[in-house]
Design an enzyme around this catalytic site. Sequence first.
Site, PDB file in Angstrom:
ATOM      1  N   LYS A 184       0.856  -1.197   0.000  1.00  0.00           N
ATOM      2  CA  LYS A 184       0.000   0.000   0.000  1.00  0.00           C
ATOM      3  C   LYS A 184       0.887   1.241   0.000  1.00  0.00           C
ATOM      4  O   LYS A 184       1.407   1.665   1.027  1.00  0.00           O
ATOM      5  CB  LYS A 184      -0.931   0.051   1.221  1.00  0.00           C
ATOM      6  CG  LYS A 184      -2.022   1.089   0.993  1.00  0.00           C
ATOM      7  CD  LYS A 184      -2.403   1.912   2.169  1.00  0.00           C
ATOM      8  CE  LYS A 184      -1.448   2.914   2.687  1.00  0.00           C
ATOM      9  NZ  LYS A 184      -1.283   4.152   1.909  1.00  0.00           N
ATOM     10  N   GLY A 236       7.194   5.177   7.959  1.00  0.00           N
ATOM     11  CA  GLY A 236       6.419   6.408   7.984  1.00  0.00           C
ATOM     12  C   GLY A 236       6.653   7.145   9.287  1.00  0.00           C
ATOM     13  O   GLY A 236       7.682   6.962   9.948  1.00  0.00           O
ATOM     14  N   SER A 237       5.677   7.948   9.656  1.00  0.00           N
ATOM     15  CA  SER A 237       5.829   8.794  10.839  1.00  0.00           C
ATOM     16  C   SER A 237       5.772   7.973  12.125  1.00  0.00           C
ATOM     17  O   SER A 237       5.176   6.892  12.164  1.00  0.00           O
ATOM     18  CB  SER A 237       4.729   9.848  10.853  1.00  0.00           C
ATOM     19  OG  SER A 237       3.481   9.200  10.939  1.00  0.00           O
ATOM     20  N   THR A 238       6.351   8.538  13.169  1.00  0.00           N
ATOM     21  CA  THR A 238       6.305   7.861  14.469  1.00  0.00           C
ATOM     22  C   THR A 238       4.861   7.760  14.958  1.00  0.00           C
ATOM     23  O   THR A 238       4.467   6.741  15.548  1.00  0.00           O
ATOM     24  CB  THR A 238       7.208   8.613  15.465  1.00  0.00           C
ATOM     25  OG1 THR A 238       8.566   8.467  15.014  1.00  0.00           O
ATOM     26  CG2 THR A 238       7.092   8.048  16.876  1.00  0.00           C
ATOM     27  N   ALA A 240       2.034   7.401  13.198  1.00  0.00           N
ATOM     28  CA  ALA A 240       1.354   6.288  12.526  1.00  0.00           C
ATOM     29  C   ALA A 240       1.965   4.956  12.961  1.00  0.00           C
ATOM     30  O   ALA A 240       1.254   3.963  13.159  1.00  0.00           O
ATOM     31  CB  ALA A 240       1.436   6.455  11.014  1.00  0.00           C
ATOM     32  N   GLY A 241       3.281   4.934  13.124  1.00  0.00           N
ATOM     33  CA  GLY A 241       3.952   3.701  13.550  1.00  0.00           C
ATOM     34  C   GLY A 241       3.481   3.240  14.918  1.00  0.00           C
ATOM     35  O   GLY A 241       3.305   2.048  15.170  1.00  0.00           O
ATOM     36  N   GLU A 258       9.857   1.457  10.660  1.00  0.00           N
ATOM     37  CA  GLU A 258      10.932   2.417  10.357  1.00  0.00           C
ATOM     38  C   GLU A 258      10.314   3.803  10.452  1.00  0.00           C
ATOM     39  O   GLU A 258       9.513   4.183   9.598  1.00  0.00           O
ATOM     40  CB  GLU A 258      11.470   2.181   8.940  1.00  0.00           C
ATOM     41  CG  GLU A 258      12.085   0.827   8.702  1.00  0.00           C
ATOM     42  CD  GLU A 258      13.482   0.693   9.283  1.00  0.00           C
ATOM     43  OE1 GLU A 258      13.970   1.622   9.951  1.00  0.00           O
ATOM     44  OE2 GLU A 258      14.082  -0.374   9.064  1.00  0.00           O
ATOM     45  N   CYS A 292      14.303  10.691   6.715  1.00  0.00           N
ATOM     46  CA  CYS A 292      14.217  10.285   8.128  1.00  0.00           C
ATOM     47  C   CYS A 292      15.570  10.319   8.822  1.00  0.00           C
ATOM     48  O   CYS A 292      15.649  10.639   9.997  1.00  0.00           O
ATOM     49  CB  CYS A 292      13.623   8.884   8.194  1.00  0.00           C
ATOM     50  SG  CYS A 292      14.473   7.723   7.109  1.00  0.00           S
ATOM     51  N   GLU A 391      10.863  16.508  14.678  1.00  0.00           N
ATOM     52  CA  GLU A 391      11.228  16.254  13.281  1.00  0.00           C
ATOM     53  C   GLU A 391      10.498  17.256  12.385  1.00  0.00           C
ATOM     54  O   GLU A 391       9.270  17.272  12.336  1.00  0.00           O
ATOM     55  CB  GLU A 391      10.831  14.822  12.891  1.00  0.00           C
ATOM     56  CG  GLU A 391      11.279  14.452  11.502  1.00  0.00           C
ATOM     57  CD  GLU A 391      10.834  13.060  11.090  1.00  0.00           C
ATOM     58  OE1 GLU A 391       9.646  12.731  11.238  1.00  0.00           O
ATOM     59  OE2 GLU A 391      11.693  12.289  10.603  1.00  0.00           O
TER      60      GLU A 391
HETATM   61  P1  NAD Z   1       2.760   8.771   7.416  1.00  0.00           P
HETATM   62  O1  NAD Z   1       3.029   8.007   8.638  1.00  0.00           O
HETATM   63  O2  NAD Z   1       1.720   9.815   7.447  1.00  0.00           O
HETATM   64  O3  NAD Z   1       2.318   7.774   6.238  1.00  0.00           O
HETATM   65  C1  NAD Z   1       3.115   6.699   5.823  1.00  0.00           C
HETATM   66  C2  NAD Z   1       2.249   5.632   5.185  1.00  0.00           C
HETATM   67  O4  NAD Z   1       1.413   5.050   6.176  1.00  0.00           O
HETATM   68  C3  NAD Z   1       1.308   6.139   4.113  1.00  0.00           C
HETATM   69  O5  NAD Z   1       1.174   5.133   3.120  1.00  0.00           O
HETATM   70  C4  NAD Z   1      -0.009   6.327   4.867  1.00  0.00           C
HETATM   71  O6  NAD Z   1      -1.140   6.265   4.028  1.00  0.00           O
HETATM   72  C5  NAD Z   1       0.045   5.164   5.827  1.00  0.00           C
HETATM   73  N1  NAD Z   1      -0.658   5.327   7.103  1.00  0.00           N
HETATM   74  C6  NAD Z   1      -0.753   6.452   7.855  1.00  0.00           C
HETATM   75  N2  NAD Z   1      -1.423   6.176   9.001  1.00  0.00           N
HETATM   76  C7  NAD Z   1      -1.700   4.853   8.986  1.00  0.00           C
HETATM   77  C8  NAD Z   1      -2.358   3.964   9.889  1.00  0.00           C
HETATM   78  N3  NAD Z   1      -2.856   4.384  11.063  1.00  0.00           N
HETATM   79  N4  NAD Z   1      -2.468   2.669   9.558  1.00  0.00           N
HETATM   80  C9  NAD Z   1      -1.949   2.201   8.392  1.00  0.00           C
HETATM   81  N5  NAD Z   1      -1.348   3.000   7.480  1.00  0.00           N
HETATM   82  C10 NAD Z   1      -1.207   4.308   7.775  1.00  0.00           C
HETATM   83  O7  NAD Z   1       4.181   9.338   6.969  1.00  0.00           O
HETATM   84  P2  NAD Z   1       4.552  10.248   5.725  1.00  0.00           P
HETATM   85  O8  NAD Z   1       4.172  11.660   6.043  1.00  0.00           O
HETATM   86  O9  NAD Z   1       4.024   9.655   4.471  1.00  0.00           O
HETATM   87  O10 NAD Z   1       6.162  10.076   5.721  1.00  0.00           O
HETATM   88  C11 NAD Z   1       6.994  10.868   6.474  1.00  0.00           C
HETATM   89  C12 NAD Z   1       7.454  10.142   7.728  1.00  0.00           C
HETATM   90  O11 NAD Z   1       8.081   8.906   7.405  1.00  0.00           O
HETATM   91  C13 NAD Z   1       8.491  10.930   8.491  1.00  0.00           C
HETATM   92  O12 NAD Z   1       8.192  10.932   9.858  1.00  0.00           O
HETATM   93  C14 NAD Z   1       9.775  10.154   8.241  1.00  0.00           C
HETATM   94  O13 NAD Z   1      10.757  10.323   9.232  1.00  0.00           O
HETATM   95  C15 NAD Z   1       9.293   8.767   8.138  1.00  0.00           C
HETATM   96  N6  NAD Z   1      10.264   7.936   7.396  1.00  0.00           N
HETATM   97  C16 NAD Z   1      10.997   6.997   8.060  1.00  0.00           C
HETATM   98  C17 NAD Z   1      11.935   6.244   7.388  1.00  0.00           C
HETATM   99  C18 NAD Z   1      12.770   5.200   8.082  1.00  0.00           C
HETATM  100  O14 NAD Z   1      13.301   4.329   7.402  1.00  0.00           O
HETATM  101  N7  NAD Z   1      12.903   5.230   9.391  1.00  0.00           N
HETATM  102  C19 NAD Z   1      12.121   6.436   6.033  1.00  0.00           C
HETATM  103  C20 NAD Z   1      11.374   7.405   5.383  1.00  0.00           C
HETATM  104  C21 NAD Z   1      10.422   8.142   6.087  1.00  0.00           C
END
Ligand code: NAD
Length: 484
Positions: A184, A236-238, A240-241, A258, A292, A391
């Site tokens: 996704k 993704g973001s902390t 959402a993670g 991640e 990130c 961040e």
């Molecule tokens: P985000 O968390 O908003 O979204 C990331 C993905 O998760 C998207 O596909 C989104 O649709 C999905 N998503 C969001 N909430 C969800 C949920 N509750 N359940 C399931 N899926 C969900 O992040 P973003 O704004 O797209 O990306 C930026 C963030 O990603 C930054 O915080 C960055 O530091 C982090 N990031 C981390 C790494 C790493 O390897 N550690 C690499 C790149 C980006």
Amino acid sequence: MTTSPLTEPALDRPDLFIDGRWVAPSGGALTDVIEAATETVLGAAASASSSDVDRAVAAARRALPGWRATPPADRADLLDAFAAQLKTRAKSTAALSSRENGMPIALSIGVNGYAPSMMVSYYADLLRRADTDDVRPSTLGTRTVVRHESVGVVAAITPWNYPQSLAAMKLAPALAAGCTVVLKPSPETALDAYVFADAALAAGLPDGVLNIVPGGRETGAHLVEHAGVDKVAFTGSTAAGRAIGEVCGRLLRPVTLELGGKSASIVSADADLDHFTSHLAEVSLVNNGQTCHACTRILAPRSRYDEVVDAVGSTVAGLTIGDPLDRSTQVGPLVTRAQRDRVLDYIEIGRDAGHRLVTGGGAPDSRDTGWFVSPTVFADVDNSARLAQEEVFGPVLTITPYADDDEAVAIANDSPYGLGGSVWTSDEEHGIAIADRIETGTIGVNHYALDLAAPFGGVKESGLGRELGPEGLTPYLRTKSIYL
Ligand code: NAD
């Protein structure tokens, strides 16, 4: 929203990729992908509903027994064919990704263009060399076979900032391990994700082994909770993670996370400043700061503080801001208007806090369209300030003074995150000694660049688990001990 004159009809991707076929989304929903530099529609991508996710997971489940049972050498051959197909598309994939998220093409050609095929080839090679089973002498005097089998159906959820690499960091080890995948991607960069489908079809990956369902947060949440999913791999973001980790905890479902970062560059008193500043853009401002692991906190020794501030300020002020498709561009636009506004808000937070603005400080006058932010440096920033703790995810750096190594290490570690980092010194042993004291998953001495053969990931709020290297295969395998 007007349509870009550069838009080609082929950029529209109205279907999902499920079970080896192009399938219309059940609700017929499409989401426009907007070009970051022009603010115009680049193309429309299908948006998956919950029932589409159900179909994709069902296809992945059906494909699992066959793919899991495929001999590793045959899986490796198919992965090599997949890698070759990705490689032939590398240049166009890099350009498409840059148009989606504003990444300078000089960076995109590597990380979006060639890196995915390199990762798939890497895991194909590893698969050929790995022992899937081992037979051990048992403590009871008999024998035990320990099998390493695929964990099952993988939900891979990715962000927009490095859309191709971050997807490949999951797809490549998962497919090598014998898992089937539902990917996704983020709606902001949904178009480039279809390159994986094109390559899978051309390479002859069996139907259902890879399924692609773009969509937003709800689509992702439904996939994470799905009863047919065995493992979740998320970048993704902390925030959402954390939400995904809570769900997986309740379900007792393995998960790799991640997440975000706020990494430090420690400039030692003996650092070669020319060397440091020649790497500053790629270490601290890479991908317009939307990275990130970017080292956005610069820690400077009091003995050379003014010198470091001047060197960082003049280097950042001299960066070339421009069209992401121009090879000379070092800083392109941010991915969306919302992201640009968020970064501009952080710059205001820095001004209001009284930090010293060294360069930048807003949107560049030279660009009428595109979500550009001038690379910005604030000096005299105490590490407790919001700008040093949170961040920003844009081209904004802070400089903080320190007295000695102990204080530099303490400041670097005073962060909720622990993903990247770097040490700049003319004495590599000294650099390694400092690196050993930093609470982080990765750190560079006199540079910072990911190594595909070494594990990448974070500690603290930067995440759980590792991707890349042989360690990146482990989360996609589970063991079974057969006592003979
Ligand atoms: P985000 O968390 O908003 O979204 C990331 C993905 O998760 C998207 O596909 C989104 O649709 C999905 N998503 C969001 N909430 C969800 C949920 N509750 N359940 C399931 N899926 C969900 O992040 P973003 O704004 O797209 O990306 C930026 C963030 O990603 C930054 O915080 C960055 O530091 C982090 N990031 C981390 C790494 C790493 O390897 N550690 C690499 C790149 C980006």
